[in-house]
Motif scaffolding. Structure first.
Motif, mmCIF file in Angstrom:
data_model
loop_
_atom_site.group_PDB
_atom_site.id
_atom_site.type_symbol
_atom_site.label_atom_id
_atom_site.label_comp_id
_atom_site.label_asym_id
_atom_site.label_seq_id
_atom_site.Cartn_x
_atom_site.Cartn_y
_atom_site.Cartn_z
ATOM 1 N N TYR A 147 0.981 -1.102 0.110
ATOM 2 C CA TYR A 147 0.050 -0.133 -0.155
ATOM 3 C C TYR A 147 1.015 0.971 -0.054
ATOM 4 O O TYR A 147 0.542 2.113 -0.576
ATOM 5 C CB TYR A 147 -1.136 -0.020 1.190
ATOM 6 N N GLN A 148 2.187 0.895 0.775
ATOM 7 C CA GLN A 148 2.377 1.990 0.739
ATOM 8 C C GLN A 148 3.079 2.838 -0.566
ATOM 9 O O GLN A 148 3.234 3.630 -1.139
ATOM 10 C CB GLN A 148 3.758 2.430 1.749
ATOM 11 N N ARG A 149 3.598 1.396 -1.088
ATOM 12 C CA ARG A 149 4.534 1.983 -2.984
ATOM 13 C C ARG A 149 3.290 2.480 -3.360
ATOM 14 O O ARG A 149 3.626 3.326 -4.153
ATOM 15 C CB ARG A 149 4.542 0.366 -3.104
ATOM 16 N N TYR A 150 1.895 1.656 -3.213
ATOM 17 C CA TYR A 150 0.985 2.874 -4.376
ATOM 18 C C TYR A 150 1.129 3.904 -4.033
ATOM 19 O O TYR A 150 0.529 4.843 -4.572
ATOM 20 C CB TYR A 150 0.137 1.537 -3.837
ATOM 21 N N LEU A 155 1.652 9.320 -5.739
ATOM 22 C CA LEU A 155 1.551 10.676 -5.387
ATOM 23 C C LEU A 155 2.447 11.230 -6.234
ATOM 24 O O LEU A 155 2.799 12.843 -6.679
ATOM 25 C CB LEU A 155 2.443 11.376 -4.082
ATOM 26 N N HIS A 156 3.248 10.366 -7.061
ATOM 27 C CA HIS A 156 4.167 10.963 -7.992
ATOM 28 C C HIS A 156 3.745 12.119 -9.094
ATOM 29 O O HIS A 156 4.481 12.164 -9.408
ATOM 30 C CB HIS A 156 5.331 9.881 -8.261
ATOM 31 N N LYS A 157 2.366 10.814 -9.843
ATOM 32 C CA LYS A 157 1.389 11.615 -10.723
ATOM 33 C C LYS A 157 0.542 12.146 -10.531
ATOM 34 O O LYS A 157 0.420 13.109 -11.446
ATOM 35 C CB LYS A 157 0.851 9.689 -11.502
ATOM 36 N N LEU A 158 0.771 12.124 -9.428
ATOM 37 C CA LEU A 158 -0.772 13.776 -8.819
ATOM 38 C C LEU A 158 0.412 14.448 -7.830
ATOM 39 O O LEU A 158 -0.194 14.151 -6.218
ATOM 40 C CB LEU A 158 -2.100 12.893 -7.776
ATOM 41 N N LYS A 168 -4.242 11.431 4.629
ATOM 42 C CA LYS A 168 -3.228 12.834 4.936
ATOM 43 C C LYS A 168 -2.084 12.672 4.521
ATOM 44 O O LYS A 168 -0.971 12.053 4.331
ATOM 45 C CB LYS A 168 -3.224 13.699 6.127
ATOM 46 N N VAL A 169 -1.833 13.528 3.209
ATOM 47 C CA VAL A 169 0.065 12.979 2.550
ATOM 48 C C VAL A 169 0.730 13.756 3.305
ATOM 49 O O VAL A 169 0.108 15.636 3.865
ATOM 50 C CB VAL A 169 -0.062 13.518 1.042
ATOM 51 N N CYS A 170 1.702 13.362 3.814
ATOM 52 C CA CYS A 170 2.985 13.864 4.430
ATOM 53 C C CYS A 170 4.382 14.834 4.207
ATOM 54 O O CYS A 170 4.429 14.034 2.805
ATOM 55 C CB CYS A 170 3.355 12.758 5.475
ATOM 56 N N LYS A 171 4.818 15.791 4.679
ATOM 57 C CA LYS A 171 5.864 16.138 4.072
ATOM 58 C C LYS A 171 6.824 14.423 3.489
ATOM 59 O O LYS A 171 7.428 14.878 2.465
ATOM 60 C CB LYS A 171 7.017 17.096 4.720
ATOM 61 N N THR A 172 7.251 13.283 4.353
ATOM 62 C CA THR A 172 7.762 12.847 4.092
ATOM 63 C C THR A 172 7.356 12.418 3.101
ATOM 64 O O THR A 172 8.214 11.314 2.121
ATOM 65 C CB THR A 172 8.362 11.801 4.888
ATOM 66 N N GLU A 173 6.459 11.570 2.582
ATOM 67 C CA GLU A 173 5.853 10.997 1.195
ATOM 68 C C GLU A 173 5.920 11.599 0.308
ATOM 69 O O GLU A 173 6.439 11.622 -0.795
ATOM 70 C CB GLU A 173 4.728 10.215 1.588
#
Length: 249
Positions: A147-150, A155-158, A168-173
Protein backbone atom coordinates in the motif's frame (compact mmCIF):
# COMPACT_ATOMS: atom_id res chain seq x y z
CA UNK A 1 -37.85 9.08 -10.55
CA UNK A 2 -40.31 11.94 -10.13
CA UNK A 3 -40.18 11.47 -6.37
CA UNK A 4 -36.40 11.79 -6.48
CA UNK A 5 -36.61 14.93 -8.57
CA UNK A 6 -39.04 16.48 -6.10
CA UNK A 7 -37.01 15.47 -3.06
CA UNK A 8 -33.83 16.82 -4.63
CA UNK A 9 -35.57 20.06 -5.50
CA UNK A 10 -36.89 20.38 -1.93
CA UNK A 11 -33.37 19.88 -0.60
CA UNK A 12 -32.08 22.66 -2.82
CA UNK A 13 -34.94 24.98 -1.82
CA UNK A 14 -34.08 24.46 1.84
CA UNK A 15 -30.52 25.45 1.13
CA UNK A 16 -31.77 28.60 -0.58
CA UNK A 17 -34.24 29.63 2.15
CA UNK A 18 -33.49 33.01 3.70
CA UNK A 19 -30.93 33.81 1.01
CA UNK A 20 -31.03 34.99 -2.56
CA UNK A 21 -30.08 32.49 -5.24
CA UNK A 22 -27.22 34.56 -6.59
CA UNK A 23 -25.58 34.63 -3.16
CA UNK A 24 -25.65 30.85 -2.67
CA UNK A 25 -22.23 29.39 -3.52
CA UNK A 26 -22.60 25.64 -2.83
CA UNK A 27 -25.33 23.14 -3.80
CA UNK A 28 -25.42 19.39 -3.27
CA UNK A 29 -27.24 16.94 -5.55
CA UNK A 30 -27.65 13.31 -4.50
CA UNK A 31 -28.86 10.49 -6.75
CA UNK A 32 -28.14 7.36 -4.71
CA UNK A 33 -29.22 3.73 -5.07
CA UNK A 34 -31.24 3.84 -8.31
CA UNK A 35 -29.30 1.18 -10.26
CA UNK A 36 -28.79 3.47 -13.26
CA UNK A 37 -25.99 2.66 -15.74
CA UNK A 38 -25.68 6.23 -16.99
CA UNK A 39 -26.18 9.62 -15.37
CA UNK A 40 -29.82 10.63 -15.99
CA UNK A 41 -30.16 13.48 -18.45
CA UNK A 42 -32.59 15.44 -16.25
CA UNK A 43 -29.93 15.81 -13.53
CA UNK A 44 -27.65 17.72 -15.85
CA UNK A 45 -30.44 19.85 -17.31
CA UNK A 46 -31.93 20.91 -13.97
CA UNK A 47 -28.93 20.99 -11.64
CA UNK A 48 -25.80 20.93 -13.80
CA UNK A 49 -25.14 24.67 -13.56
CA UNK A 50 -25.95 24.79 -9.84
CA UNK A 51 -24.36 21.68 -8.37
CA UNK A 52 -21.04 21.98 -6.59
CA UNK A 53 -21.20 18.53 -4.96
CA UNK A 54 -22.64 15.47 -6.73
CA UNK A 55 -23.17 12.07 -5.07
CA UNK A 56 -23.95 9.14 -7.40
CA UNK A 57 -23.11 6.28 -5.04
CA UNK A 58 -24.71 2.80 -5.05
CA UNK A 59 -25.78 2.74 -8.69
CA UNK A 60 -24.67 0.60 -11.65
CA UNK A 61 -22.75 3.34 -13.44
CA UNK A 62 -20.40 2.24 -16.20
CA UNK A 63 -19.94 5.70 -17.73
CA UNK A 64 -19.68 9.28 -16.47
CA UNK A 65 -20.33 10.96 -19.81
CA UNK A 66 -23.26 12.89 -18.30
CA UNK A 67 -20.89 14.98 -16.18
CA UNK A 68 -20.36 17.38 -19.07
CA UNK A 69 -23.38 19.35 -17.88
CA UNK A 70 -21.88 19.86 -14.39
CA UNK A 71 -19.52 22.65 -15.32
CA UNK A 72 -18.75 23.98 -11.82
CA UNK A 73 -18.43 20.68 -9.96
CA UNK A 74 -16.06 20.72 -6.97
CA UNK A 75 -16.80 17.37 -5.28
CA UNK A 76 -17.76 14.08 -6.95
CA UNK A 77 -18.68 10.86 -5.11
CA UNK A 78 -19.22 7.74 -7.26
CA UNK A 79 -18.61 4.94 -4.75
CA UNK A 80 -20.04 1.43 -5.22
CA UNK A 81 -20.54 1.49 -8.99
CA UNK A 82 -19.20 -0.53 -11.94
CA UNK A 83 -16.67 1.94 -13.34
CA UNK A 84 -13.74 0.23 -15.06
CA UNK A 85 -10.50 1.07 -16.84
CA UNK A 86 -12.39 2.76 -19.69
CA UNK A 87 -13.43 5.56 -17.31
CA UNK A 88 -13.45 8.95 -19.03
CA UNK A 89 -14.12 12.21 -17.20
CA UNK A 90 -14.83 15.50 -18.96
CA UNK A 91 -12.44 18.28 -18.04
CA UNK A 92 -13.44 19.48 -14.56
CA UNK A 93 -11.06 22.36 -13.72
CA UNK A 94 -12.65 23.15 -10.32
CA UNK A 95 -12.97 19.56 -9.01
CA UNK A 96 -10.89 19.14 -5.84
CA UNK A 97 -12.46 15.98 -4.32
CA UNK A 98 -13.04 12.65 -6.05
CA UNK A 99 -13.98 9.33 -4.45
CA UNK A 100 -14.10 6.20 -6.59
CA UNK A 101 -14.26 3.60 -3.82
CA UNK A 102 -15.43 0.06 -4.62
CA UNK A 103 -15.51 0.12 -8.39
CA UNK A 104 -13.72 -2.10 -10.93
CA UNK A 105 -10.53 -0.12 -11.54
CA UNK A 106 -7.36 -2.16 -12.07
CA UNK A 107 -5.02 -0.02 -14.23
CA UNK A 108 -3.66 2.57 -11.80
CA UNK A 109 -1.23 4.24 -14.22
CA UNK A 110 -3.81 4.90 -16.96
CA UNK A 111 -6.27 6.24 -14.38
CA UNK A 112 -3.76 8.65 -12.83
CA UNK A 113 -2.63 9.98 -16.19
CA UNK A 114 -6.25 10.66 -17.12
CA UNK A 115 -6.98 12.38 -13.80
CA UNK A 116 -3.88 14.57 -14.14
CA UNK A 117 -5.27 15.89 -17.40
CA UNK A 118 -9.00 16.06 -16.57
CA UNK A 119 -8.85 17.27 -12.94
CA UNK A 120 -5.88 19.64 -12.55
CA UNK A 121 -7.12 20.99 -9.17
CA UNK A 122 -7.58 17.59 -7.51
CA UNK A 123 -6.53 17.52 -3.85
CA UNK A 124 -8.46 14.62 -2.34
CA UNK A 125 -8.65 11.19 -4.00
CA UNK A 126 -9.93 7.86 -2.67
CA UNK A 127 -9.64 4.54 -4.53
CA UNK A 128 -10.24 2.05 -1.71
CA UNK A 129 -11.90 -1.21 -2.69
CA UNK A 130 -10.44 -1.27 -6.21
CA UNK A 131 -7.81 -3.73 -7.40
CA UNK A 132 -5.76 -0.70 -8.43
CA UNK A 133 -5.43 0.15 -4.74
CA UNK A 134 -3.50 -2.74 -3.12
CA UNK A 135 -4.67 -3.31 0.44
CA UNK A 136 -6.40 -6.00 2.46
CA UNK A 137 -9.84 -4.75 1.47
CA UNK A 138 -9.15 -6.17 -1.97
CA UNK A 139 -6.70 -9.01 -1.30
CA UNK A 140 -5.46 -10.63 1.90
CA UNK A 141 -2.01 -11.21 0.40
CA UNK A 142 -1.37 -7.43 0.30
CA UNK A 143 0.38 -5.73 3.18
CA UNK A 144 1.28 -2.24 4.34
CA UNK A 145 4.43 -2.18 2.17
CA UNK A 146 2.36 -2.79 -0.97
CA UNK A 147 0.00 0.00 0.00
CA UNK A 148 2.82 2.42 0.77
CA UNK A 149 4.44 1.80 -2.62
CA UNK A 150 1.07 2.50 -4.21
CA UNK A 151 0.87 5.82 -2.33
CA UNK A 152 4.31 6.87 -3.55
CA UNK A 153 3.37 6.08 -7.14
CA UNK A 154 0.05 7.97 -6.93
CA UNK A 155 1.73 11.01 -5.37
CA UNK A 156 4.37 10.95 -8.09
CA UNK A 157 1.66 11.12 -10.74
CA UNK A 158 -0.57 13.59 -8.84
CA UNK A 159 1.76 15.81 -6.79
CA UNK A 160 -1.04 18.26 -5.85
CA UNK A 161 -2.86 15.72 -3.64
CA UNK A 162 -3.24 16.59 0.04
CA UNK A 163 -5.29 13.51 1.01
CA UNK A 164 -5.12 10.01 -0.47
CA UNK A 165 -7.73 7.46 0.58
CA UNK A 166 -8.05 7.91 4.36
CA UNK A 167 -4.68 9.47 5.16
CA UNK A 168 -3.27 12.94 4.86
CA UNK A 169 -0.22 13.25 2.62
CA UNK A 170 2.79 14.12 4.77
CA UNK A 171 5.92 15.98 3.72
CA UNK A 172 8.17 12.90 3.88
CA UNK A 173 5.79 11.05 1.55
CA UNK A 174 5.91 13.91 -0.93
CA UNK A 175 9.70 13.91 -0.87
CA UNK A 176 9.91 10.13 -1.29
CA UNK A 177 7.36 10.21 -4.11
CA UNK A 178 9.32 12.91 -5.90
CA UNK A 179 12.58 10.99 -5.57
CA UNK A 180 11.47 7.38 -6.13
CA UNK A 181 7.76 7.36 -6.92
CA UNK A 182 8.31 6.60 -10.61
CA UNK A 183 9.86 3.24 -9.68
CA UNK A 184 7.13 2.16 -7.25
CA UNK A 185 4.69 0.84 -9.84
CA UNK A 186 3.86 -2.84 -9.40
CA UNK A 187 4.12 -4.63 -12.75
CA UNK A 188 1.95 -7.72 -13.12
CA UNK A 189 2.46 -10.40 -15.80
CA UNK A 190 -0.19 -10.55 -18.48
CA UNK A 191 -2.87 -13.16 -17.90
CA UNK A 192 -2.06 -14.66 -21.32
CA UNK A 193 1.50 -15.34 -20.13
CA UNK A 194 0.42 -17.08 -16.92
CA UNK A 195 -0.18 -20.86 -16.99
CA UNK A 196 -2.01 -22.48 -14.10
CA UNK A 197 -0.70 -25.77 -12.64
CA UNK A 198 -2.31 -28.73 -14.36
CA UNK A 199 -3.08 -26.73 -17.48
CA UNK A 200 -2.31 -28.79 -20.63
CA UNK A 201 -0.20 -25.87 -21.89
CA UNK A 202 2.13 -26.25 -18.90
CA UNK A 203 2.92 -29.82 -19.93
CA UNK A 204 3.50 -29.20 -23.61
CA UNK A 205 6.92 -30.29 -24.96
CA UNK A 206 7.79 -26.71 -25.89
CA UNK A 207 7.37 -25.48 -22.30
CA UNK A 208 9.50 -28.18 -20.60
CA UNK A 209 13.27 -28.43 -20.75
CA UNK A 210 14.91 -31.82 -21.05
CA UNK A 211 18.45 -32.83 -22.07
CA UNK A 212 17.18 -36.02 -23.75
CA UNK A 213 17.19 -36.33 -27.54
CA UNK A 214 13.86 -35.75 -29.28
CA UNK A 215 13.31 -39.45 -29.85
CA UNK A 216 13.57 -40.16 -26.11
CA UNK A 217 11.38 -37.36 -24.71
CA UNK A 218 8.13 -39.29 -24.91
CA UNK A 219 7.78 -41.25 -21.67
CA UNK A 220 5.32 -43.71 -23.22
CA UNK A 221 7.54 -44.49 -26.19
CA UNK A 222 10.98 -44.32 -24.66
CA UNK A 223 13.92 -46.02 -26.36
CA UNK A 224 17.13 -46.80 -24.56
CA UNK A 225 20.47 -45.77 -26.00
CA UNK A 226 23.57 -47.98 -25.87
CA UNK A 227 26.93 -46.59 -26.93
CA UNK A 228 30.55 -46.28 -25.89
CA UNK A 229 31.52 -43.48 -23.55
CA UNK A 230 34.65 -41.48 -24.23
CA UNK A 231 35.25 -40.88 -20.48
CA UNK A 232 36.49 -43.62 -18.12
CA UNK A 233 36.15 -43.27 -14.35
CA UNK A 234 38.78 -45.09 -12.26
CA UNK A 235 37.57 -44.03 -8.81
CA UNK A 236 40.93 -42.73 -7.64
CA UNK A 237 39.46 -39.68 -5.91
CA UNK A 238 36.09 -41.05 -4.96
CA UNK A 239 35.06 -40.32 -1.37
CA UNK A 240 33.14 -43.58 -1.33
CA UNK A 241 36.36 -45.59 -1.85
CA UNK A 242 38.28 -44.04 1.02
CA UNK A 243 37.84 -47.02 3.39
CA UNK A 244 37.88 -49.86 0.83
CA UNK A 245 41.06 -51.89 0.32
CA UNK A 246 42.28 -52.66 -3.13
CA UNK A 247 41.75 -56.42 -2.67
CA UNK A 248 38.03 -55.72 -1.99
CA UNK A 249 37.50 -54.07 -5.36
Amino acid sequence: MMHLQNSTWIQLKKMWSGERLQRQCAFQVSYIGHDCEDIPEFLGKKYGCLARRLDLSFNQLRSLAGLKAFTGLEELVVDNNLLGNDLQLPRLPTLHTLTLNKNQLTDIEALLEHLAEATPSLQYLSLLGNEACPNQLVSLDKDEDDYQRYRYFVLHKLPTLKFLDTRKVCKTEQQEAEARGAFMKVVKPKSSDMVAPGDPKSESPSSLYTPLPRGSRDGKNHKGVLAKCRYIYYGKHSEGNRFIRNDQL
